[in-house]
Structure formats: C-alpha cells, structure tokens
Design a protein around this motif. Structure first.
Motif, PDB file in Angstrom:
ATOM      1  N   ASP A 193       0.726  -1.197  -0.078  1.00 31.21           N
ATOM      2  CA  ASP A 193       0.276  -0.421   0.032  1.00 31.21           C
ATOM      3  C   ASP A 193       0.751   1.310   0.309  1.00 31.21           C
ATOM      4  O   ASP A 193       0.678   2.158  -0.866  1.00 31.21           O
ATOM      5  CB  ASP A 193      -0.618   0.076   1.256  1.00 31.21           C
ATOM      6  CG  ASP A 193      -1.883  -0.846   0.813  1.00 31.21           C
ATOM      7  OD1 ASP A 193      -2.903  -1.675   0.906  1.00 31.21           O
ATOM      8  OD2 ASP A 193      -1.651  -1.855   2.211  1.00 31.21           O
ATOM      9  N   ALA A 194       1.859   1.296   0.939  1.00 34.90           N
ATOM     10  CA  ALA A 194       2.960   2.017   0.716  1.00 34.90           C
ATOM     11  C   ALA A 194       3.348   2.630  -0.165  1.00 34.90           C
ATOM     12  O   ALA A 194       3.842   3.439  -1.052  1.00 34.90           O
ATOM     13  CB  ALA A 194       3.663   2.114   2.001  1.00 34.90           C
ATOM     14  N   LEU A 195       4.174   1.543  -0.854  1.00 31.50           N
ATOM     15  CA  LEU A 195       4.774   2.059  -1.975  1.00 31.50           C
ATOM     16  C   LEU A 195       3.694   1.709  -3.285  1.00 31.50           C
ATOM     17  O   LEU A 195       4.208   3.033  -3.475  1.00 31.50           O
ATOM     18  CB  LEU A 195       5.740   0.379  -2.380  1.00 31.50           C
ATOM     19  CG  LEU A 195       6.381   0.253  -3.596  1.00 31.50           C
ATOM     20  CD1 LEU A 195       7.066   0.982  -4.058  1.00 31.50           C
ATOM     21  CD2 LEU A 195       6.428  -1.482  -3.952  1.00 31.50           C
ATOM     22  N   LEU A 196       3.192   1.116  -3.267  1.00 34.28           N
ATOM     23  CA  LEU A 196       1.950   2.029  -4.725  1.00 34.28           C
ATOM     24  C   LEU A 196       1.389   3.255  -4.961  1.00 34.28           C
ATOM     25  O   LEU A 196       1.518   4.303  -5.583  1.00 34.28           O
ATOM     26  CB  LEU A 196       0.654   0.652  -4.887  1.00 34.28           C
ATOM     27  CG  LEU A 196       1.683  -0.664  -5.316  1.00 34.28           C
ATOM     28  CD1 LEU A 196      -0.142  -1.268  -5.960  1.00 34.28           C
ATOM     29  CD2 LEU A 196       2.033  -0.097  -6.646  1.00 34.28           C
ATOM     30  N   GLY A 346      17.455  -4.468  -0.540  1.00 29.74           N
ATOM     31  CA  GLY A 346      18.626  -3.951  -2.000  1.00 29.74           C
ATOM     32  C   GLY A 346      18.513  -3.673  -2.794  1.00 29.74           C
ATOM     33  O   GLY A 346      18.302  -2.800  -3.792  1.00 29.74           O
ATOM     34  N   GLY A 347      17.438  -4.893  -3.249  1.00 31.07           N
ATOM     35  CA  GLY A 347      17.624  -5.117  -4.751  1.00 31.07           C
ATOM     36  C   GLY A 347      16.541  -3.495  -5.500  1.00 31.07           C
ATOM     37  O   GLY A 347      16.441  -3.209  -5.877  1.00 31.07           O
ATOM     38  N   TYR A 348      15.351  -4.209  -4.272  1.00 24.85           N
ATOM     39  CA  TYR A 348      14.600  -2.463  -4.137  1.00 24.85           C
ATOM     40  C   TYR A 348      14.757  -1.181  -4.254  1.00 24.85           C
ATOM     41  O   TYR A 348      14.773  -0.466  -5.008  1.00 24.85           O
ATOM     42  CB  TYR A 348      13.388  -2.672  -2.909  1.00 24.85           C
ATOM     43  CG  TYR A 348      12.576  -1.327  -3.251  1.00 24.85           C
ATOM     44  CD1 TYR A 348      11.282  -1.586  -3.997  1.00 24.85           C
ATOM     45  CD2 TYR A 348      12.601  -0.893  -1.949  1.00 24.85           C
ATOM     46  CE1 TYR A 348      10.809   0.137  -3.094  1.00 24.85           C
ATOM     47  CE2 TYR A 348      11.936   0.290  -1.825  1.00 24.85           C
ATOM     48  CZ  TYR A 348      10.496   0.381  -3.119  1.00 24.85           C
ATOM     49  OH  TYR A 348      10.067   1.235  -2.703  1.00 24.85           O
ATOM     50  N   ILE A 349      16.003  -0.817  -3.738  1.00 26.06           N
ATOM     51  CA  ILE A 349      16.519   0.608  -3.151  1.00 26.06           C
ATOM     52  C   ILE A 349      17.120   0.782  -4.628  1.00 26.06           C
ATOM     53  O   ILE A 349      17.109   2.173  -5.438  1.00 26.06           O
ATOM     54  CB  ILE A 349      17.481   0.811  -2.247  1.00 26.06           C
ATOM     55  CG1 ILE A 349      17.377   0.498  -0.133  1.00 26.06           C
ATOM     56  CG2 ILE A 349      18.360   1.785  -2.305  1.00 26.06           C
ATOM     57  CD1 ILE A 349      17.782   0.374   0.242  1.00 26.06           C
ATOM     58  N   VAL A 350      18.172  -0.304  -4.938  1.00 27.01           N
ATOM     59  CA  VAL A 350      18.780  -0.205  -6.610  1.00 27.01           C
ATOM     60  C   VAL A 350      17.763   0.121  -7.263  1.00 27.01           C
ATOM     61  O   VAL A 350      17.791   1.435  -8.335  1.00 27.01           O
ATOM     62  CB  VAL A 350      20.002  -1.487  -6.453  1.00 27.01           C
ATOM     63  CG1 VAL A 350      20.469  -1.357  -8.017  1.00 27.01           C
ATOM     64  CG2 VAL A 350      20.825  -1.259  -5.616  1.00 27.01           C
ATOM     65  N   LEU A 351      16.470  -0.608  -7.675  1.00 23.74           N
ATOM     66  CA  LEU A 351      15.835  -0.468  -8.659  1.00 23.74           C
ATOM     67  C   LEU A 351      15.027   1.386  -8.403  1.00 23.74           C
ATOM     68  O   LEU A 351      15.047   2.149  -9.958  1.00 23.74           O
ATOM     69  CB  LEU A 351      14.439  -0.744  -8.899  1.00 23.74           C
ATOM     70  CG  LEU A 351      13.744  -0.933  -9.505  1.00 23.74           C
ATOM     71  CD1 LEU A 351      13.722  -1.632 -11.023  1.00 23.74           C
ATOM     72  CD2 LEU A 351      12.395  -2.015  -9.050  1.00 23.74           C
ATOM     73  N   ILE A 352      14.722   1.291  -7.118  1.00 25.56           N
ATOM     74  CA  ILE A 352      13.788   3.444  -6.625  1.00 25.56           C
ATOM     75  C   ILE A 352      14.834   3.518  -7.566  1.00 25.56           C
ATOM     76  O   ILE A 352      14.614   4.395  -7.850  1.00 25.56           O
ATOM     77  CB  ILE A 352      13.887   2.807  -5.491  1.00 25.56           C
ATOM     78  CG1 ILE A 352      12.233   1.945  -5.176  1.00 25.56           C
ATOM     79  CG2 ILE A 352      13.254   4.314  -5.129  1.00 25.56           C
ATOM     80  CD1 ILE A 352      11.753   2.428  -6.090  1.00 25.56           C
ATOM     81  N   GLY A 407       5.723  -5.894  -9.464  1.00 22.86           N
ATOM     82  CA  GLY A 407       4.405  -5.112  -9.173  1.00 22.86           C
ATOM     83  C   GLY A 407       5.134  -3.256  -9.555  1.00 22.86           C
ATOM     84  O   GLY A 407       5.128  -2.980  -9.856  1.00 22.86           O
ATOM     85  N   SER A 408       6.055  -3.435  -8.890  1.00 21.22           N
ATOM     86  CA  SER A 408       6.498  -1.193  -8.904  1.00 21.22           C
ATOM     87  C   SER A 408       7.613  -1.500  -9.767  1.00 21.22           C
ATOM     88  O   SER A 408       7.169   0.063  -9.884  1.00 21.22           O
ATOM     89  CB  SER A 408       7.685  -2.029  -6.996  1.00 21.22           C
ATOM     90  OG  SER A 408       8.060  -2.758  -7.357  1.00 21.22           O
ATOM     91  N   ALA A 409       7.963  -2.014 -10.236  1.00 26.86           N
ATOM     92  CA  ALA A 409       8.597  -1.877 -11.456  1.00 26.86           C
ATOM     93  C   ALA A 409       7.294  -1.248 -12.654  1.00 26.86           C
ATOM     94  O   ALA A 409       7.626  -0.144 -13.590  1.00 26.86           O
ATOM     95  CB  ALA A 409       9.388  -3.037 -12.216  1.00 26.86           C
ATOM     96  N   GLN A 410       6.471  -2.025 -12.922  1.00 23.47           N
ATOM     97  CA  GLN A 410       5.554  -1.755 -13.904  1.00 23.47           C
ATOM     98  C   GLN A 410       4.611  -0.401 -13.465  1.00 23.47           C
ATOM     99  O   GLN A 410       4.267   0.035 -14.280  1.00 23.47           O
ATOM    100  CB  GLN A 410       4.380  -3.362 -13.804  1.00 23.47           C
ATOM    101  CG  GLN A 410       3.622  -2.736 -14.911  1.00 23.47           C
ATOM    102  CD  GLN A 410       2.647  -4.596 -14.918  1.00 23.47           C
ATOM    103  OE1 GLN A 410       3.260  -5.281 -13.918  1.00 23.47           O
ATOM    104  NE2 GLN A 410       0.975  -4.066 -15.991  1.00 23.47           N
TER     105      GLN A 410
END
Length: 509
Positions: A193-196, A346-352, A407-410
């Motif tokens: 919820d927070a991410l989207l 870690g992977g999420y932070i790099v993607l962001i 889901g966050s990337a899309q």
C-alpha cells in the motif's frame, strides 16, 4: 493431469496455450533487468524530449489552462536539471521512505519467526471443512512478509493438505494462488500500500492529488473475503477433482508449533491487542490530536500517520515474540534482525534509484502531461471515457504483467502515463491505482517472469516427479481467470454503487 501417478496426455488446447506462454517466456527473457530497463527508458526520454521539443509541441494543462512547451533534456537547462536533481529525485521519491520504514517492523517480525508460526497456527487449528478457506486467506494475508510468502506458504499448504488426507498439490496451488494472485489484498495496511501510493502520488503531482496508503483499504479488505471464497471454490470444485486421489508418500511431516512458540505467539498477540486498545483510546479521546480540527478522521493525523503506527505495531509484536523464543536476548538483537530485513530490500533500493530518475524526467519535460492529454483526447474520440476505458486498462495491465513481474516496476512505468490520463477525464488516481492492483496481482501465478515459479516447481516435484511448467500453469490458470473476473465485477460494483475505496476516496476527483 488427473493423477500424478498416471501418465496422461494434456489436451490439445492446453498445449496451444502452453506454446503461447512459451513465447511469452522467450520475449520476457529478452527484456533487460528492471534496473537497466529504467536506465534505457531514461535515456529514451532524454532523446525523445529533444525530438518533440524541436517540433515546437505544446500542451494545455487540463487543470489550470496553462500552455506548456515540451522541454528538452538535451540542452543547457536540461543538463543542469539532470545533474542537480539526481540525488533529490532518489531521496525524495515518496515510496522509498514509506516502504523501508514498513519493512523495519515487518522484517523484524518475519526474521524472528513470528509470521511463520502465526501461519501454521491459523491453518492447523481451522476445522477440516474450512482448511481450504484458511489456506487461501493466509496466503492472501501473507503479503505482510512480502516475497518471503512465496517460499513459506505454498509448501506449508501442501503439507497441511497431505496431513489431512487431501492432495498436496491442491494445497500447494491454493497457497500459491493466495500469495500470488491475491498479493495486493489484505485486512491491514502493508508495504505494498505504501509503495504503490507513493508512486501514484508522484504521478499525480500535476493535479495536486496525494494518494495515501489507506486510499484502497476498504476495497482491499472486501477483496480478501471475496477472493477467499472464490479461491476455495476453484480449489475444491475444479483443481482438486482434476488431481484425483494422491497415492504417493512423502518423508516430510508438518510439525505443529512448539510449546515455546505457542507461548511466544500468545505474548505477541496480547502485546498487539494492548497496542490496538491504546490506539483506539487515543483516537476516541475527546479533542484527540489524532483527529482533525473538526473531530473527524478524514483527513486526520491518524490516517496520515498510518505507516508509523503500523511500524510500531509490528515492532511491538515482533519483539514480544522474539524475546519469548529467546531470539532477542538483548537490545542489540533488534537492530540486527532489522538489518537482515533491510538486506533483502537491497534490490528494491537499487531499482528505485533508476525508476525515480525516469519518473522525474518524464514530469520535468512535460512529456507526461502531453501523453496524458493526448491519451485522454484519444479515449474521448472513441467514446471510451467511462468505465469501459478502466476495464481496458485492467486487461492491458494483466497482459503486461506476463512480461514484467515486479509490481512496483510496472506501476512506475504505467502510473506516469495512465494516472494523469485518467485524471484528465476526472478519475481519482486512487481508483486508477486500485484498477492496476487487481490486474497486476491476478496474473502473478501464470507469468513465466515470476522468479518464484522455479521455487514452486521444485516444491511440486516433491509430490510429482513428472511435474513441469505445463503442470503448474494448468493448475493455476483457473485461479487467474476466476480472481480477475471477480475482481473486475467487484471494482465495477464499488464504482457504480458509490462505495468508497478508502476513507473519503471515490471514483472521481
């Protein structure tokens, strides 16, 4: 497949569909890593902004009527923006802080073993007639543990079904459907919820609209109930009859929680209840600072502070559990487990970092506004300004999810385009976000791009040595069709009946 111990030839239609999925897998495998995808897209925006700007294209802002020119990033001003905004784009990206804060608490609870024990306790104590419902619901609620749920819940569900004399692959399918296809739903506010909401807020900046983590809450609470019933129906009436009677034997047996784990779960529950009671009292107290000036809750400190409140809740129950099972023996252990949870992010932070640049460039150049207005005008020209346009968006997203699992990337790709476009037509960004969520979740269990497909296949082979991708897809496709169909109907029901999707959130702005 009717029995894992019998050789059968799959129907011709199934072969054709699997060939289609094989094609999707080949195309998807050729896509770059999501991080590099956003890097390439950022470069594309730089070049495209130069090209469109050279044509002298302008757009009228739909909200204030201002005439905006497309600004080129291939210019002195553009170069200055790229260099001076890079860090601010990253550190100021709304989802970053929200998600990391949530994972401090949820990650602590997961690392000390609280979530796994709670899952076993919930399902094993359910009456036999309700086990399927319990597995589906626990799977849906499992997104509290984020992606960890994919490797915890399905194998547990398989062992539970085997323990009570039912086909273990039916349990595996039920657990996987809840975790994957129901990933976005929950009774409580989660990191999803927070991410989207953060990505949606970034995309809706031009309209001065803020999407909060609770804006889809009512819809997602309702979704848990409907998906649980539908998932249980598919399991018991479609999947399990196809599987037949399981005749194999397995070495593993499901162990109930130990007395110490049971005591720890009880202590965590009592601690959580005490926190909730204190929270209710603080909100209900006359002239509470948790309310707004008029004494209401929409908006209020309570709703705007839901992430810190949820963080504290999980820290409290995680510490209570960890101390009881002696995984937390000193205050040093608390940050240690939080650190372990952050390593998983870690992977999420790099993607962001890359996604934040792409979204910022899209906004600064005014390409986002131009695409949104052009898209809205196109929909108006073909008379798709109503809910039919939203349903088309749902179906498109479901197909795109076969290629982009994250889901966050899309959503970081789609939000800058579709939120302004539909906002131009008067739709609330939170409503558009809800439409995205149901599509993105429904096809998680059949996309070859899901990295956990391989994990689920490994679990399947423990019960059926001949199981392959075709076996898994044939099991999960009925769930995808049922979940997406019911979710679309539920979305339309909320919209047509005027039911709020979250506190004070309707279909239109």
């Amino acid at each position: 497949m009717t029995n894992p111990n019998l050789e059968t030839n799959p129907p011709q239609k199934e072969k054709g569909f699997l060939r289609f999925l094989g094609g999707i897998e080949k195309v998807g495998n050729k896509l770059p890593d999501p991080f590099m995808l956003f890097v390439y897209l950022s470069v594309f925006i730089v070049l495209f902004s130069w090209f469109i700007s050279s044509l002298g294209v302008t757009v009228v802002h739909p909200k204030n009527g201002e005439v905006l020119a497309i600004k080129s990033l291939v210019s002195g001003e553009g170069l200055q923006y790229i260099l001076t905004s890079m860090l601010d784009n990253f550190t100021g990206f709304a989802p970053l802080g929200l998600v990391l804060a949530m994972m401090l608490g949820i990650g602590l609870a997961e690392k000390v073993g609280l979530l796994e024990t709670a899952i076993k306790k919930t399902v094993l104590n359910a009456p036999k007639g309700l086990i399927t419902y319990a597995v589906i619901m626990v799977g849906i609620m499992g997104n509290l543990a984020s992606d960890a749920a994919f490797v915890i819940i399905p194998p547990l569900a398989a062992m539970i079904f085997y323990t009570v004399g039912r086909h273990p692959l039916a349990g595996l399918a039920a657990g996987f459907s809840g975790v994957g296809a129901g990933f976005t739903a929950n009774f409580i506010i989660t990191g999803t919820d927070a991410l989207l909401a953060g990505i949606s807020t970034e995309a809706a900046k031009a309209f001065d609209v803020t999407v909060t983590p609770v804006d889809n809450w009512y819809f997602m609470i309702t979704s848990v109930v409907f998906l649980t019933v539908v998932g249980a129906f598919v399991t018991e009436k479609i999947v399990e009859p196809r599987l037949g009677t399981y005749k194999g034997k397995v070495d593993k047996v499901l162990e109930e929680e130990s007395p110490l784990e049971g005591k720890a779960l009880r202590n965590a529950t009592l601690s959580g209840l005490a926190f909730i009671v204190l929270l209710v009292v603080s909100v209900a107290w006359p002239d509470s600072p948790m309310r707004n000036e008029d004494g209401g809750l929409i908006p209020s400190t309570f709703l705007s502070g839901i992430i810190p409140i949820t963080l504290l809740f999980f820290i409290i129950i995680g510490v209570a559990y960890g101390v009881t099972v002696k995984k937390i023996q000193s205050t040093r252990d608390i940050p240690k487990y939080m650190t372990e949870a952050m390593k998983d992010m870690g992977g999420y932070i790099v993607l962001i970092f890359a996604a934040a640049q792409f979204i910022a460039y899209f906004d600064w150049t005014n390409l986002g506004t131009w695409v949104a207005v052009s898209g809205a005008n196109f929909l108006e020209s073909i008379h798709m300004t109503g809910l039919a346009g939203i349903i088309g968006f749902v179906l498109l997203t479901a197909l795109l999810n076969l290629l982009i699992f994250s889901g966050s990337a899309q959503w970081a790709l789609e939000a800058p385009i579709f939120i302004p476009m539909f906002a131009t037509l008067g739709y609330n960004p939170a409503f558009v976000q809800a439409a995205y969520r149901i599509a993105d979740s429904s096809t998680n269990i059949i996309t070859p791009m899901n990295p956990y497909i391989i994990v689920i296949l490994a679990f399947m082979k423990e019960y059926d040595k001949k199981a392959g991708l075709g076996t898994l897809i044939s099991l999960m496709l009925p769930y995808t069709i049922a979940f997406l169909s019911v979710w679309i109907v539920l979305l339309l029901a909320f919209a047509l009946l005027g039911i709020p999707f979250g506190p004070g959130v309707g279909v239109y702005l």
